[in-house]
Design a protein around this motif. Structure first.
Motif, PDB file in Angstrom:
ATOM      1  N   GLU A   1      12.050   7.593  12.496  1.00  0.00           N
ATOM      2  CA  GLU A   1      12.818   7.445  11.175  1.00  0.00           C
ATOM      3  C   GLU A   1      12.519   8.946  10.580  1.00  0.00           C
ATOM      4  O   GLU A   1      13.414   9.438   9.776  1.00  0.00           O
ATOM      5  CB  GLU A   1      12.079   6.669  10.169  1.00  0.00           C
ATOM      6  N   HIS A   2      11.511   9.617  10.870  1.00  0.00           N
ATOM      7  CA  HIS A   2      11.450  11.082  10.300  1.00  0.00           C
ATOM      8  C   HIS A   2      11.955  12.176  11.284  1.00  0.00           C
ATOM      9  O   HIS A   2      12.192  13.182  10.807  1.00  0.00           O
ATOM     10  CB  HIS A   2      10.086  11.115  10.013  1.00  0.00           C
ATOM     11  N   VAL A   3      12.361  11.899  12.444  1.00  0.00           N
ATOM     12  CA  VAL A   3      13.210  12.544  13.347  1.00  0.00           C
ATOM     13  C   VAL A   3      14.724  12.843  13.074  1.00  0.00           C
ATOM     14  O   VAL A   3      15.182  11.526  12.664  1.00  0.00           O
ATOM     15  CB  VAL A   3      12.770  12.223  14.797  1.00  0.00           C
ATOM     16  N   GLY A   4      15.135  14.193  13.045  1.00  0.00           N
ATOM     17  CA  GLY A   4      16.531  13.847  13.093  1.00  0.00           C
ATOM     18  C   GLY A   4      17.342  13.003  13.888  1.00  0.00           C
ATOM     19  O   GLY A   4      16.918  12.862  15.331  1.00  0.00           O
ATOM     20  N   LEU A   5      18.869  12.842  14.034  1.00  0.00           N
ATOM     21  CA  LEU A   5      19.454  11.877  14.884  1.00  0.00           C
ATOM     22  C   LEU A   5      19.498  12.927  16.170  1.00  0.00           C
ATOM     23  O   LEU A   5      19.575  12.312  17.233  1.00  0.00           O
ATOM     24  CB  LEU A   5      20.586  11.780  14.145  1.00  0.00           C
ATOM     25  N   ALA A   6      19.726  14.355  16.036  1.00  0.00           N
ATOM     26  CA  ALA A   6      19.817  14.988  17.496  1.00  0.00           C
ATOM     27  C   ALA A   6      18.307  15.083  18.099  1.00  0.00           C
ATOM     28  O   ALA A   6      17.549  15.787  17.420  1.00  0.00           O
ATOM     29  CB  ALA A   6      20.536  16.227  17.035  1.00  0.00           C
ATOM     30  N   GLN A   7      18.321  14.929  19.524  1.00  0.00           N
ATOM     31  CA  GLN A   7      17.274  15.188  20.270  1.00  0.00           C
ATOM     32  C   GLN A   7      17.886  16.004  21.370  1.00  0.00           C
ATOM     33  O   GLN A   7      18.859  15.787  22.051  1.00  0.00           O
ATOM     34  CB  GLN A   7      16.543  13.940  20.758  1.00  0.00           C
ATOM     35  N   THR A   8      16.848  17.080  21.735  1.00  0.00           N
ATOM     36  CA  THR A   8      17.223  17.788  22.954  1.00  0.00           C
ATOM     37  C   THR A   8      16.780  17.122  23.990  1.00  0.00           C
ATOM     38  O   THR A   8      16.131  16.062  24.189  1.00  0.00           O
ATOM     39  CB  THR A   8      16.345  19.073  22.759  1.00  0.00           C
ATOM     40  N   GLN A   9      17.453  17.501  25.268  1.00  0.00           N
ATOM     41  CA  GLN A   9      17.372  16.874  26.331  1.00  0.00           C
ATOM     42  C   GLN A   9      15.881  16.953  27.046  1.00  0.00           C
ATOM     43  O   GLN A   9      15.400  16.208  27.267  1.00  0.00           O
ATOM     44  CB  GLN A   9      18.493  17.354  27.454  1.00  0.00           C
ATOM     45  N   THR A  10      15.199  17.934  26.711  1.00  0.00           N
ATOM     46  CA  THR A  10      13.747  18.200  27.025  1.00  0.00           C
ATOM     47  C   THR A  10      12.960  17.140  26.432  1.00  0.00           C
ATOM     48  O   THR A  10      12.134  16.613  27.046  1.00  0.00           O
ATOM     49  CB  THR A  10      13.401  19.585  26.694  1.00  0.00           C
ATOM     50  N   GLU A  11      13.136  16.746  25.271  1.00  0.00           N
ATOM     51  CA  GLU A  11      12.352  15.819  24.428  1.00  0.00           C
ATOM     52  C   GLU A  11      12.439  14.515  25.030  1.00  0.00           C
ATOM     53  O   GLU A  11      11.746  13.747  25.279  1.00  0.00           O
ATOM     54  CB  GLU A  11      12.725  15.943  22.662  1.00  0.00           C
ATOM     55  N   VAL A  12      13.822  14.128  25.301  1.00  0.00           N
ATOM     56  CA  VAL A  12      14.317  12.915  26.163  1.00  0.00           C
ATOM     57  C   VAL A  12      13.657  13.036  27.338  1.00  0.00           C
ATOM     58  O   VAL A  12      13.112  11.913  27.881  1.00  0.00           O
ATOM     59  CB  VAL A  12      15.692  12.755  25.926  1.00  0.00           C
TER      60      VAL A  12
END
Length: 150
Positions: free
Chosen positions: A51-62
């Motif tokens: 909920e506190h993370v933005g919508l965009a995630q980098t590919q490295t995080e995923v």
């Protein structure tokens, strides 16, 4: 006293709904094991964190999240578990000395993991430690002597 049948019926239905909901929750609670409950808790915690993370995630995080998941039948699962245990143990995951307890040194530095247990010193470290210990002991005895007659 006038009884309102419609309101009475609604109260009974509401009570039955609450009782059914409680029974469902109890049966769900009883039918889940420790691992399932832990998975649900971790999923909820993950959702709260998201909920506190933005919508965009980098590919490295995923990618890192997907790599951290240990799956059943994974041939590299043992290696992943070792890495996780080393990370949980703290630090760099370096090897530690597993032999007999060494003599203390001035700086309380643990021996390296390749040490064979032989003390090759000339005894200077032991003399320094004995001297400091005797100073502390003498101080304590002097304090006890000064407080003895109080």
């Amino acid at each position: 006293k006038k009884v309102d049948m419609k309101a009475e019926l609604q109260n009974k239905e509401e009570q039955q709904r609450r009782q059914n909901l409680e029974k469902q929750q109890q049966s769900l609670e009883l039918n889940l094991g420790k691992a399932q409950k832990q998975a649900i808790r971790s999923r909820l915690a993950n959702m709260e964190a998201m909920e506190h993370v933005g919508l965009a995630q980098t590919q490295t995080e995923v990618d890192s999240w997907q790599k951290d998941v240990i799956r059943n039948g994974d041939p590299m699962a043992a290696t992943a578990l070792k890495k996780a245990a080393a990370a949980a143990a703290g630090g760099k995951g370096r090897q530690l000395y597993k032999g007999p307890q060494p003599a203390p040194n001035r700086f309380k530095i643990p021996p390296g993991y390749r040490w064979d247990g032989n003390d090759r010193g000339n005894g200077w470290e032991n003399r320094v430690l004995a001297q400091t210990h005797s100073k502390v002991h003498l101080k304590e005895r002097m304090y006890m002597a000064s407080c003895a007659d109080m």
